[in-house]
Design a protein around this motif. Structure first.
Motif, short mmCIF file in Angstrom:
data_model
loop_
_atom_site.label_atom_id
_atom_site.label_comp_id
_atom_site.label_asym_id
_atom_site.label_seq_id
_atom_site.Cartn_x
_atom_site.Cartn_y
_atom_site.Cartn_z
N SER A 237 -39.26 26.62 -32.54
CA SER A 237 -37.90 26.75 -33.08
C SER A 237 -36.93 25.79 -32.40
N ARG A 238 -37.27 25.31 -31.21
CA ARG A 238 -36.39 24.41 -30.47
C ARG A 238 -36.65 22.94 -30.77
N ARG A 239 -37.58 22.66 -31.66
CA ARG A 239 -38.01 21.28 -31.86
C ARG A 239 -36.84 20.34 -32.19
N GLY A 240 -35.96 20.76 -33.07
CA GLY A 240 -34.86 19.90 -33.50
C GLY A 240 -33.83 19.62 -32.44
N ALA A 241 -33.87 20.37 -31.34
CA ALA A 241 -32.88 20.18 -30.27
C ALA A 241 -33.47 19.57 -29.01
N GLU A 253 -32.25 23.67 -20.82
CA GLU A 253 -30.89 24.06 -20.44
C GLU A 253 -29.83 23.12 -21.01
N ASP A 254 -30.22 21.90 -21.40
CA ASP A 254 -29.26 20.93 -21.94
C ASP A 254 -29.24 20.90 -23.46
N GLN A 255 -30.06 21.72 -24.11
CA GLN A 255 -30.16 21.66 -25.56
C GLN A 255 -29.00 22.38 -26.25
N VAL A 291 -37.33 35.65 -24.95
CA VAL A 291 -36.17 35.76 -24.06
C VAL A 291 -35.34 34.48 -24.13
N HIS A 292 -36.01 33.33 -24.07
CA HIS A 292 -35.28 32.06 -24.18
C HIS A 292 -34.62 31.92 -25.55
N ALA A 293 -35.36 32.30 -26.61
CA ALA A 293 -34.86 32.09 -27.97
C ALA A 293 -33.65 32.95 -28.29
N THR A 294 -33.54 34.10 -27.64
CA THR A 294 -32.45 35.03 -27.96
C THR A 294 -31.34 35.03 -26.92
N ALA A 295 -31.51 34.30 -25.82
CA ALA A 295 -30.44 34.23 -24.82
C ALA A 295 -29.24 33.48 -25.40
N SER A 297 -27.00 31.84 -23.91
CA SER A 297 -26.78 30.59 -23.19
C SER A 297 -27.80 30.50 -22.06
N TRP A 298 -27.92 29.30 -21.50
CA TRP A 298 -28.84 29.11 -20.38
C TRP A 298 -28.43 30.01 -19.21
#
Length: 407
Positions: A237-241, A253-255, A291-295, A297-298
């Motif tokens: 899900s993070r591929r585009g960022a 953390e920078d995405q 956990v990362h996907a639903t947080a 913010s970093w």
């Protein structure tokens, strides 16, 4: 869709269909290759067919029949070759047969009689359509070595009479772990390429997720298959960022989280619910990804849940790779020195340096130990095989040089 896109999308279906019809891996590869050559020759003039995948498969089957007829004619057995001409399929029966053909090819590639490296190489070649050159580049092997590995694996399938179809239903559960492990290896190579200029191989990520969906369709009660699908969807899900406007790799953390794919996250969380009873490693990794996907913010990431999941993963897998990731999580939860202490306890070997050195460098940088961090980043640069990742490491070196006043 151009011919290259069709090749990536349809290679597995075409090879699987020809293998199912004729029971010969080499014949299938050659026939599908012939079909794509024909596409390259005729499509620029005639245009891409309305159903390019069906066109490729039909031409490949015809080419296979032609090859068999030529060989049979030499020995007076042309009637036998004609009898092998596959019957046409239609409607839902065709869709179900194609799915089973693809899964049969995947299970063949992942047969337990084959070594793990052979399973992965065959899957990348036959299921994902990679060339020997691409496989060699992905795993830092010579093309000749990969070609020999593929040849030996196909010979073993032939000599051991390994069935080129889905196993009997009662054998499926014992075969699933090898298949899932192979799918995940394809995904991880796509998600974090070990070599080349790009940190991401989107085609491999897409193919692994497609195969994960197929496994869940085949075995809807297999919780570990759902766990793997959840893990891949949430990570992907993070591929585009993951890259900035110039194509440079961005740490998590920078995405820009607004660029994360909300649909993939929703699908991943739904798959995670289906996997709730799983006791394997994919569930724990999927929990970390969730956990990362639903947080929001970093800074608001729940490192306690992540560290607890890594604790269970270490106990389950006894993997030094997991221990490295756990050490980083402990650094965020308990402080950088705690993370460095945990990292120092990880068994050292040459193969792990590609992961160990960047993790140590990052923890040292965050701890403000800039001189040591600089040395660690240089060590990480010496072992990375991916130029995009190397550029990230060089950026960090510049940052700590400025922060440390030239340390």
């Amino acid at each position: 869709m151009d011919s290259a896109e069709v090749f990536r999308a349809e290679h597995c279906r075409a090879v699987a269909s020809v293998v199912s019809a004729f029971g010969d891996l080499d014949l299938a590869e050659e026939a599908v290759q012939d079909a794509f050559v024909e596409a390259l020759r005729t499509w620029p003039e005639r245009g891409v067919p309305s159903s390019p995948g069906a066109w490729i498969t039909a031409v490949a089957r015809n080419r296979a029949v032609d090859r068999l007829r030529r060989e049979a004619a030499r020995s007076g057995k042309e009637s036998a070759a004609i009898a092998l001409t596959p019957l046409p399929r239609s409607g839902d029966a065709e869709a179900g047969a194609v799915r089973d053909d693809e899964l049969g090819l995947l299970f063949t590639c992942c047969h337990p009689a084959l070594a793990r490296d052979a399973q992965v190489a065959l899957t990348l070649r036959l299921v994902c359509g990679l060339t020997a050159t691409e496989i060699a580049r992905a795993f830092l092997k010579s093309e000749s070595a990969v070609t020999r590995r593929l040849t030996r694996a196909k010979a073993k399938i032939r000599d051991a009479a390994i069935p080129l179809r889905l196993p009997a239903e009662h054998l499926l559960p014992e075969r699933v772990p090898q298949v899932l492990a192979c799918i995940y290896l394809v995904f991880t190579e796509g998600y974090s390429a070990t070599a080349g200029d790009s940190p991401i191989r989107s085609d491999l990520c897409d193919e692994a997720i497609r195969l994960g969906h197929l496994m869940c369709m085949l075995m809807p009660d297999e919780e570990e298959a759902w766990a793997l699908l959840a893990l891949m969807l949430l990570q992907d899900s993070r591929r585009g960022a993951r890259r900035d406007g110039s194509g440079e790799l961005l740490p998590l953390e920078d995405q820009d989280r607004t660029l994360w794919d909300a649909d993939s996250i929703a699908q991943g969380l739904a798959a995670l619910d289906r996997a709730a009873g799983s006791t394997g490693q994919y569930l724990l990794q999927a929990v970390i990804a969730a956990v990362h996907a639903t947080a929001p913010s970093w800074e608001r990431t729940d490192w306690s849940v992540i560290s607890a999941a890594y604790d269970r993963l270490v106990a389950l897998t006894d993997s030094p790779v997991v221990e490295i990731n756990r050490a980083v999580a402990l650094g965020f939860r308990d402080g950088w020195d705690a993370g460095l202490d945990a990292l120092a306890a990880v068994p050292k070997n040459a193969e792990l340096r590609r992961l160990y050195e960047p993790a140590r460098a990052d923890l040292l940088r965050r701890a403000g130990r800039f001189a040591e961090a600089a040395q660690a980043y240089r060590a990480a640069l010496a072992v990375t095989g991916n130029e995009s990742i190397a550029r990230v490491l060089r950026r960090r070196l510049v940052e700590i040089d400025i922060a440390g006043g030239g340390a």
